[in-house]
Design a protein around this motif. Structure first.
Motif, PDB file in Angstrom:
ATOM      1  N   SER A  39       0.801  -1.346  -0.174  1.00  7.81           N
ATOM      2  CA  SER A  39       0.033  -0.001  -0.201  1.00  7.81           C
ATOM      3  C   SER A  39       0.979   1.037   0.148  1.00  7.81           C
ATOM      4  CB  SER A  39      -1.036   0.023   1.386  1.00  7.81           C
ATOM      5  OG  SER A  39      -0.279   0.039   2.320  1.00  7.81           O
ATOM      6  N   SER A  40       2.120   1.322   0.456  1.00 11.67           N
ATOM      7  CA  SER A  40       2.832   2.389   0.288  1.00 11.67           C
ATOM      8  C   SER A  40       3.714   2.748  -0.965  1.00 11.67           C
ATOM      9  CB  SER A  40       4.139   2.175   1.441  1.00 11.67           C
ATOM     10  OG  SER A  40       3.446   1.714   2.664  1.00 11.67           O
ATOM     11  N   GLY A  41       3.459   1.549  -1.833  1.00  7.67           N
ATOM     12  CA  GLY A  41       3.926   1.665  -3.238  1.00  7.67           C
ATOM     13  C   GLY A  41       5.485   1.129  -3.126  1.00  7.67           C
ATOM     14  N   GLU A  42       5.810   0.448  -2.067  1.00  5.04           N
ATOM     15  CA  GLU A  42       6.883  -0.455  -2.282  1.00  5.04           C
ATOM     16  C   GLU A  42       6.933  -1.807  -2.813  1.00  5.04           C
ATOM     17  OE1 GLU A  42       9.704   0.838   1.769  1.00  5.04           O
ATOM     18  OE2 GLU A  42       7.851  -0.506   2.086  1.00  5.04           O
ATOM     19  N   LEU A  43       8.069  -2.289  -3.429  1.00  7.24           N
ATOM     20  CA  LEU A  43       7.931  -3.655  -4.125  1.00  7.24           C
ATOM     21  C   LEU A  43       8.014  -4.489  -2.963  1.00  7.24           C
ATOM     22  CD1 LEU A  43       8.388  -5.125  -6.769  1.00  7.24           C
ATOM     23  CD2 LEU A  43      10.616  -4.844  -6.384  1.00  7.24           C
ATOM     24  N   GLU A  44       7.009  -5.531  -3.047  1.00  7.36           N
ATOM     25  CA  GLU A  44       6.843  -6.715  -2.334  1.00  7.36           C
ATOM     26  C   GLU A  44       7.357  -8.067  -2.750  1.00  7.36           C
ATOM     27  OE1 GLU A  44       6.063  -7.227   1.041  1.00  7.36           O
ATOM     28  OE2 GLU A  44       6.158  -4.852   1.097  1.00  7.36           O
ATOM     29  N   ARG A  45       7.204  -7.878  -4.301  1.00  8.81           N
ATOM     30  CA  ARG A  45       7.561  -9.456  -4.983  1.00  8.81           C
ATOM     31  C   ARG A  45       7.765  -8.972  -6.581  1.00  8.81           C
ATOM     32  NH1 ARG A  45       4.494 -15.010  -5.023  1.00  8.81           N
ATOM     33  NH2 ARG A  45       5.580 -15.041  -2.872  1.00  8.81           N
ATOM     34  N   LEU A  46       8.780  -9.491  -6.963  1.00  4.79           N
ATOM     35  CA  LEU A  46       8.924  -9.413  -8.457  1.00  4.79           C
ATOM     36  C   LEU A  46       8.961 -10.750  -9.111  1.00  4.79           C
ATOM     37  CD1 LEU A  46       9.809  -7.008 -10.528  1.00  4.79           C
ATOM     38  CD2 LEU A  46      12.082  -7.689 -10.060  1.00  4.79           C
ATOM     39  N   THR A  47       8.259 -10.823 -10.225  1.00  2.00           N
ATOM     40  CA  THR A  47       8.032 -12.359 -10.771  1.00  2.00           C
ATOM     41  C   THR A  47       8.308 -12.243 -12.181  1.00  2.00           C
ATOM     42  OG1 THR A  47       6.188 -12.709  -9.027  1.00  2.00           O
ATOM     43  CG2 THR A  47       6.362 -14.179 -10.900  1.00  2.00           C
ATOM     44  N   TYR A  48       9.060 -13.159 -12.884  1.00  2.19           N
ATOM     45  CA  TYR A  48       9.581 -13.271 -14.270  1.00  2.19           C
ATOM     46  C   TYR A  48       9.703 -14.527 -14.633  1.00  2.19           C
ATOM     47  CZ  TYR A  48      12.776 -13.413 -18.032  1.00  2.19           C
ATOM     48  OH  TYR A  48      13.472 -13.488 -19.276  1.00  2.19           O
ATOM     49  N   ALA A  49       8.585 -14.781 -15.545  1.00  2.00           N
ATOM     50  CA  ALA A  49       8.469 -16.071 -16.072  1.00  2.00           C
ATOM     51  C   ALA A  49       9.259 -16.409 -17.203  1.00  2.00           C
ATOM     52  CB  ALA A  49       6.733 -16.462 -16.537  1.00  2.00           C
ATOM     53  N   LYS A  50      10.470 -17.053 -16.818  1.00  2.00           N
ATOM     54  CA  LYS A  50      11.675 -17.173 -17.860  1.00  2.00           C
ATOM     55  C   LYS A  50      11.091 -17.893 -19.178  1.00  2.00           C
ATOM     56  CE  LYS A  50      15.784 -18.230 -16.909  1.00  2.00           C
ATOM     57  NZ  LYS A  50      17.254 -18.936 -16.355  1.00  2.00           N
ATOM     58  N   ASN A  51      10.298 -19.108 -18.868  1.00  2.35           N
ATOM     59  CA  ASN A  51       9.920 -19.919 -19.995  1.00  2.35           C
ATOM     60  C   ASN A  51       8.757 -20.651 -19.534  1.00  2.35           C
ATOM     61  OD1 ASN A  51      11.088 -22.070 -18.562  1.00  2.35           O
ATOM     62  ND2 ASN A  51      13.012 -21.595 -19.246  1.00  2.35           N
ATOM     63  N   PRO A  52       8.117 -21.457 -20.149  1.00  2.00           N
ATOM     64  CA  PRO A  52       7.047 -22.254 -19.766  1.00  2.00           C
ATOM     65  C   PRO A  52       7.278 -23.016 -18.448  1.00  2.00           C
ATOM     66  CG  PRO A  52       7.325 -22.486 -22.004  1.00  2.00           C
ATOM     67  CD  PRO A  52       8.149 -21.678 -21.591  1.00  2.00           C
ATOM     68  N   PHE A  53       8.315 -23.327 -18.264  1.00  2.00           N
ATOM     69  CA  PHE A  53       8.383 -23.955 -17.099  1.00  2.00           C
ATOM     70  C   PHE A  53       9.409 -23.847 -15.979  1.00  2.00           C
ATOM     71  CE2 PHE A  53      11.693 -25.242 -20.255  1.00  2.00           C
ATOM     72  CZ  PHE A  53      12.855 -25.227 -19.552  1.00  2.00           C
ATOM     73  N   GLU A  54       9.877 -22.305 -15.957  1.00  2.00           N
ATOM     74  CA  GLU A  54      10.858 -21.821 -14.968  1.00  2.00           C
ATOM     75  C   GLU A  54      10.149 -20.235 -14.723  1.00  2.00           C
ATOM     76  OE1 GLU A  54      15.372 -23.388 -15.317  1.00  2.00           O
ATOM     77  OE2 GLU A  54      14.726 -22.121 -17.115  1.00  2.00           O
ATOM     78  N   THR A  55      10.108 -19.952 -13.388  1.00  2.00           N
ATOM     79  CA  THR A  55       9.724 -18.738 -12.838  1.00  2.00           C
ATOM     80  C   THR A  55      10.736 -18.246 -11.964  1.00  2.00           C
ATOM     81  OG1 THR A  55       7.347 -19.154 -13.393  1.00  2.00           O
ATOM     82  CG2 THR A  55       7.582 -17.427 -12.060  1.00  2.00           C
ATOM     83  N   LEU A  56      11.062 -16.996 -12.001  1.00  2.00           N
ATOM     84  CA  LEU A  56      12.030 -16.402 -10.963  1.00  2.00           C
ATOM     85  C   LEU A  56      11.134 -15.447 -10.195  1.00  2.00           C
ATOM     86  CD1 LEU A  56      15.110 -16.495 -10.900  1.00  2.00           C
ATOM     87  CD2 LEU A  56      15.233 -14.659 -12.452  1.00  2.00           C
ATOM     88  N   ILE A  57      11.460 -15.733  -8.972  1.00  2.00           N
ATOM     89  CA  ILE A  57      10.536 -14.795  -7.938  1.00  2.00           C
ATOM     90  C   ILE A  57      11.520 -14.084  -6.857  1.00  2.00           C
ATOM     91  CG2 ILE A  57       8.596 -15.064  -6.128  1.00  2.00           C
ATOM     92  CD1 ILE A  57       7.500 -17.378  -7.896  1.00  2.00           C
ATOM     93  N   ALA A  58      11.310 -12.982  -6.748  1.00  2.00           N
ATOM     94  CA  ALA A  58      12.098 -12.160  -5.510  1.00  2.00           C
ATOM     95  C   ALA A  58      10.903 -11.769  -4.535  1.00  2.00           C
ATOM     96  CB  ALA A  58      12.867 -10.920  -6.388  1.00  2.00           C
ATOM     97  N   THR A  59      11.172 -11.996  -3.379  1.00  2.00           N
ATOM     98  CA  THR A  59      10.333 -11.714  -2.520  1.00  2.00           C
ATOM     99  C   THR A  59      10.816 -10.873  -1.192  1.00  2.00           C
ATOM    100  OG1 THR A  59       9.058 -13.589  -2.882  1.00  2.00           O
ATOM    101  CG2 THR A  59       8.423 -12.610  -0.827  1.00  2.00           C
ATOM    102  N   ARG A  60      10.275  -9.790  -0.840  1.00  2.00           N
ATOM    103  CA  ARG A  60      10.920  -8.889  -0.008  1.00  2.00           C
ATOM    104  C   ARG A  60      10.751  -9.713   1.546  1.00  2.00           C
ATOM    105  NH1 ARG A  60      12.172  -3.783   0.677  1.00  2.00           N
ATOM    106  NH2 ARG A  60      11.145  -3.023  -1.117  1.00  2.00           N
ATOM    107  N   HIS A  61      12.160  -9.545   2.109  1.00  2.00           N
ATOM    108  CA  HIS A  61      12.291 -10.350   3.575  1.00  2.00           C
ATOM    109  C   HIS A  61      13.329  -9.373   4.272  1.00  2.00           C
ATOM    110  CE1 HIS A  61      12.499 -13.649   6.091  1.00  2.00           C
ATOM    111  NE2 HIS A  61      13.686 -13.551   6.302  1.00  2.00           N
ATOM    112  N   ASP A  62      12.488  -8.846   5.211  1.00  2.00           N
ATOM    113  CA  ASP A  62      13.221  -7.983   5.999  1.00  2.00           C
ATOM    114  C   ASP A  62      13.862  -6.876   5.301  1.00  2.00           C
ATOM    115  OD1 ASP A  62      12.737  -9.523   8.410  1.00  2.00           O
ATOM    116  OD2 ASP A  62      14.444 -10.927   8.131  1.00  2.00           O
ATOM    117  N   ASP A  63      15.058  -6.813   5.257  1.00  2.00           N
ATOM    118  CA  ASP A  63      15.953  -5.483   4.711  1.00  2.00           C
ATOM    119  C   ASP A  63      16.120  -5.963   3.178  1.00  2.00           C
ATOM    120  OD1 ASP A  63      16.580  -2.881   4.335  1.00  2.00           O
ATOM    121  OD2 ASP A  63      18.637  -3.491   5.011  1.00  2.00           O
ATOM    122  N   GLY A  64      16.096  -7.146   2.650  1.00  2.00           N
ATOM    123  CA  GLY A  64      16.583  -7.598   1.477  1.00  2.00           C
ATOM    124  C   GLY A  64      15.384  -8.145   0.770  1.00  2.00           C
TER     125      GLY A  64
END
Length: 183
Positions: A39-64
């Protein structure tokens, strides 16, 4: 990131989170990346479907960020097709239901033995056994040619794919001779 007013520092943290995070740096223009914001406009998660069988996911955790690569199971199914040449390898292969990628691989396998531009004759024929790749029951690509037989001007050429203990692959005649010739 700029378009969404997201922190470049967050992007830096994602790319340097671990070895998997570096894959976010390889995203090319035109590829879709989904950013989930709080709600503050900060990134919580970034998702990238590399191909039909692989998805890259970055999820905020504490300060990283925690970055992981999720992989779906790929199912391999064996398919085959047979065609007779009437006009060209490409046209007749396509009419037989072969994907373009497989036709090009077939031509490459026999590139040393058959001149596909000059030596094809009406009535030449081929049979190819190859892999189809599926994820969650949906076909998304073709794999390798497993074997192929090509009859050119009455002469039969056969190739079988073989992988050795070190993972090196090549195509061989049934009696074990490699199809790649030296200059």
């Amino acid at each position: 990131f700029s378009d969404l007013n997201l922190s470049r520092e967050d992007l830096h943290k994602i790319v340097h989170a671990n070895a998997t995070g570096k894959q976010f740096a390889a995203v090319e223009p035109g590829q879709d990346v989904v950013a989930t914001l709080n709600s503050s406009g900060e990134l919580e998660r970034l998702t990238y479907a590399k191909n039909p069988f692989e998805t890259l996911i970055a999820t905020r955790h504490d300060d990283g960020f925690d970055v992981e690569l999720l992989s779906k199971k790929v199912d391999y199914q064996v398919a085959s097709a047979k065609a007779t040449i009437h006009s060209s390898l490409f046209e007749d292969g396509t009419q037989a239901g072969l994907p373009e990628k497989i036709i090009l691989k077939l031509a490459d396998i026999f590139a040393w033995d058959i001149d596909f531009a000059l030596n094809l004759r009406d009535g030449d024929e081929f049979t190819v056994v190859y892999e189809k790749l599926f994820v969650e029951g949906r076909e998304f690509d073709t794999g390798d040619i497993l074997s192929v037989e090509f009859v050119n001007q009455g002469k039969t050429y056969t190739a079988v794919r073989f992988e050795d203990n070190q993972g090196n692959t090549g195509y061989y005649t049934p009696d074990g001779n490699g199809l790649r010739k030296a200059f």
